[in-house]
Motif scaffolding. Structure first.
Motif, PDB file in Angstrom:
ATOM      1  N   ALA A 115       0.917  -1.343  -0.076  1.00 36.55           N
ATOM      2  CA  ALA A 115       0.154  -0.106  -0.100  1.00 36.55           C
ATOM      3  C   ALA A 115       0.902   1.227  -0.183  1.00 36.55           C
ATOM      4  O   ALA A 115       0.635   2.270  -0.713  1.00 36.55           O
ATOM      5  CB  ALA A 115      -0.913  -0.058   1.138  1.00 36.55           C
ATOM      6  N   ALA A 116       1.942   1.169   0.618  1.00 39.93           N
ATOM      7  CA  ALA A 116       2.857   2.421   0.721  1.00 39.93           C
ATOM      8  C   ALA A 116       3.496   2.556  -0.598  1.00 39.93           C
ATOM      9  O   ALA A 116       3.647   3.654  -0.943  1.00 39.93           O
ATOM     10  CB  ALA A 116       3.912   2.057   1.986  1.00 39.93           C
ATOM     11  N   LEU A 117       3.750   1.382  -1.337  1.00 37.68           N
ATOM     12  CA  LEU A 117       4.243   1.533  -2.596  1.00 37.68           C
ATOM     13  C   LEU A 117       3.460   2.477  -3.601  1.00 37.68           C
ATOM     14  O   LEU A 117       3.689   3.210  -4.392  1.00 37.68           O
ATOM     15  CB  LEU A 117       5.093   0.249  -3.193  1.00 37.68           C
ATOM     16  N   LEU A 118       2.142   1.976  -3.337  1.00 36.95           N
ATOM     17  CA  LEU A 118       1.166   2.594  -4.414  1.00 36.95           C
ATOM     18  C   LEU A 118       0.630   3.750  -3.757  1.00 36.95           C
ATOM     19  O   LEU A 118      -0.161   4.428  -4.382  1.00 36.95           O
ATOM     20  CB  LEU A 118      -0.003   1.439  -4.280  1.00 36.95           C
ATOM     21  N   LYS A 119       0.971   4.419  -2.537  1.00 35.53           N
ATOM     22  CA  LYS A 119       0.662   5.460  -1.942  1.00 35.53           C
ATOM     23  C   LYS A 119      -0.967   5.472  -1.714  1.00 35.53           C
ATOM     24  O   LYS A 119      -1.563   6.581  -2.179  1.00 35.53           O
ATOM     25  CB  LYS A 119       0.971   6.787  -2.853  1.00 35.53           C
ATOM     26  N   ILE A 120      -1.333   4.392  -1.387  1.00 37.30           N
ATOM     27  CA  ILE A 120      -2.966   4.292  -0.701  1.00 37.30           C
ATOM     28  C   ILE A 120      -2.641   3.561   0.578  1.00 37.30           C
ATOM     29  O   ILE A 120      -1.803   3.218   1.178  1.00 37.30           O
ATOM     30  CB  ILE A 120      -3.631   3.627  -1.578  1.00 37.30           C
ATOM     31  N   SER A 121      -3.937   3.580   1.394  1.00 37.10           N
ATOM     32  CA  SER A 121      -4.012   2.967   2.579  1.00 37.10           C
ATOM     33  C   SER A 121      -4.129   1.575   2.395  1.00 37.10           C
ATOM     34  O   SER A 121      -4.375   1.010   1.476  1.00 37.10           O
ATOM     35  CB  SER A 121      -5.315   3.636   3.536  1.00 37.10           C
ATOM     36  N   ARG A 122      -3.848   0.737   3.538  1.00 30.55           N
ATOM     37  CA  ARG A 122      -3.812  -0.589   3.475  1.00 30.55           C
ATOM     38  C   ARG A 122      -5.070  -0.885   3.193  1.00 30.55           C
ATOM     39  O   ARG A 122      -5.739  -1.787   2.573  1.00 30.55           O
ATOM     40  CB  ARG A 122      -3.214  -1.219   4.851  1.00 30.55           C
ATOM     41  N   HIS A 123      -6.187  -0.372   3.867  1.00 30.76           N
ATOM     42  CA  HIS A 123      -7.567  -0.581   3.797  1.00 30.76           C
ATOM     43  C   HIS A 123      -8.184  -0.254   2.146  1.00 30.76           C
ATOM     44  O   HIS A 123      -8.790  -1.046   1.831  1.00 30.76           O
ATOM     45  CB  HIS A 123      -8.573   0.289   4.734  1.00 30.76           C
ATOM     46  N   ALA A 124      -7.557   0.763   1.765  1.00 30.95           N
ATOM     47  CA  ALA A 124      -7.860   0.789   0.537  1.00 30.95           C
ATOM     48  C   ALA A 124      -7.529  -0.193  -0.744  1.00 30.95           C
ATOM     49  O   ALA A 124      -8.061  -0.534  -1.649  1.00 30.95           O
ATOM     50  CB  ALA A 124      -7.581   2.316  -0.026  1.00 30.95           C
TER      51      ALA A 124
END
Length: 350
Positions: free
Chosen positions: A328-337
């Motif tokens: 998620a961090a690599l994709l720049k979104i939250s884990r939930h998202a």
């Protein structure tokens, strides 16, 4: 509970197989199904480490690659094979109980301690303890484990005197433990103490044609279990298996083959027997970036967009070794998202 103290018996090991049993060294070697160079090297390393006097071993590998099976193989091939192998999942036992389970306690040490209890460390004396998901161990217990590794002594909860043990410790994690050290989530001194020898298990997607050999093995095994006569994979299915990234690794492959045995009646595994998430992932294109999107224009805007999103997620999961938080961090979104998007794309089940 998620731990056990098991008697010595034939056991299956890394990358395949429960039920693949053998006698002596040859049997254990054959349990490692596949002939990819990484598996050949892994066989050699396991044998060498098992027979060495090294007491601390750290196993790395994505979820589903067979870390527990490798740990059992190290025990079976060692001079400790006639003693106990104790399997402890550090994430499955509440931290409030784990200390007592590991070290035992004296009568009256805490409310409910009506008798003295021998801990799993003591029960494994002269044998092997496997600490799965070691990263999840609480800091206080990390400190006590470090002391045990340094001195080979421990105290039961509520005890005054120490108890000496001779135990091989095998720890496993699906995370980059050095990164956890840098992040302050794991003791640096314990990390270096555990990693006397490191064993890395490759992801299934990195093992080339081994996925087909493993498929043949599982089909043979489930034929016997379900009294079926499935012949194997069709050429089209084999190609899909080779292209798919297998985020759940060998465990995912095994579960998929068993699902087919339960739900399908044909004697050849065809593409239409596979879950939509696998078909969409593979048929979404093998490239990345704008070139991949251009190649998929015939799919229509929505399908091509989903295929591109799926590919990005797969790449992030591969880079992060299937750690959702890091992906998620690599994709720049939250884990939930990220999890929501994977559910929407059919990459995981609800």
């Amino acid at each position: 509970m998620s731990w056990d103290v098991e008697a010595v018996r034939p056991v299956s090991v890394a990358g395949a197989p429960k039920g693949a049993q053998g006698a002596g060294m040859t049997g254990y070697q054959n349990d490692l199904i596949g002939d990819h160079p990484s598996i050949l090297a892994l066989r050699t390393l396991i044998e060498r480490v098992a027979r060495s006097p090294a007491q601390n071993v750290l196993i790395y590998g994505p979820t589903g690659t067979g870390k527990g099976m490798v740990a059992r193989m190290l025990h079976r091939l060692s001079a400790r094979a006639s003693k106990q192998f104790v399997d402890i999942n550090c994430a499955a036992i509440p931290s409030s109980l784990l200390e007592s389970e590991l070290f035992g306690h004296e009568k009256g040490a805490f409310t409910g301690a009506v008798d003295r209890k021998v801990g799993l460390v003591e029960a494994a004396n002269h044998g092997t303890i496997f600490l799965d998901e070691i990263r999840e161990m609480e800091p206080m217990l990390q400190t006590k484990l470090l002391s045990l590794l340094d001195t080979h002594e421990f105290r039961r909860v509520g005890a005054v005197k120490t108890t000496s043990v001779d135990v091989r410790f095998i720890a496993a994690t699906n995370k980059v433990l050095l990164s956890e050290v840098v992040a302050g989530n794991f003791r640096e001194d314990l990390y270096f103490r555990l990693q006397v020898v490191a064993i890395n298990i490759p992801a299934l997607a990195e093992r080339g044609d081994d996925v087909l050999k493993l498929s043949d093995y599982f089909i043979s095994r489930f034929n016997a279990r379900y009294k079926r006569a499935i012949k194997g994979l069709s050429p089209e299915t084999a190609e899909i298996f080779l292209q798919y990234q297998w985020p759940g690794n060998v465990r995912e492959l095994e579960n998929l083959i068993e699902r087919i045995f339960i739900l399908e009646d044909d004697d050849i595994v065809e593409p239409h027997h596979l879950p939509d998430r696998i078909l969409r992932t593979v048929r979404g294109g093998s490239g990345a970036g704008p070139a991949s999107a251009r190649a998929d224009l015939s799919m229509g805007f929505r399908a091509a967009t989903e295929a591109y999103q799926r590919k990005l997620i797969e790449q992030a999961l591969g880079t992060s070794k299937n750690n959702l938080k890091d992906a998620a961090a690599l994709l720049k979104i939250s884990r939930h998202a990220l999890r929501h998007q994977m559910l929407k794309l059919g990459m995981i089940d609800a």
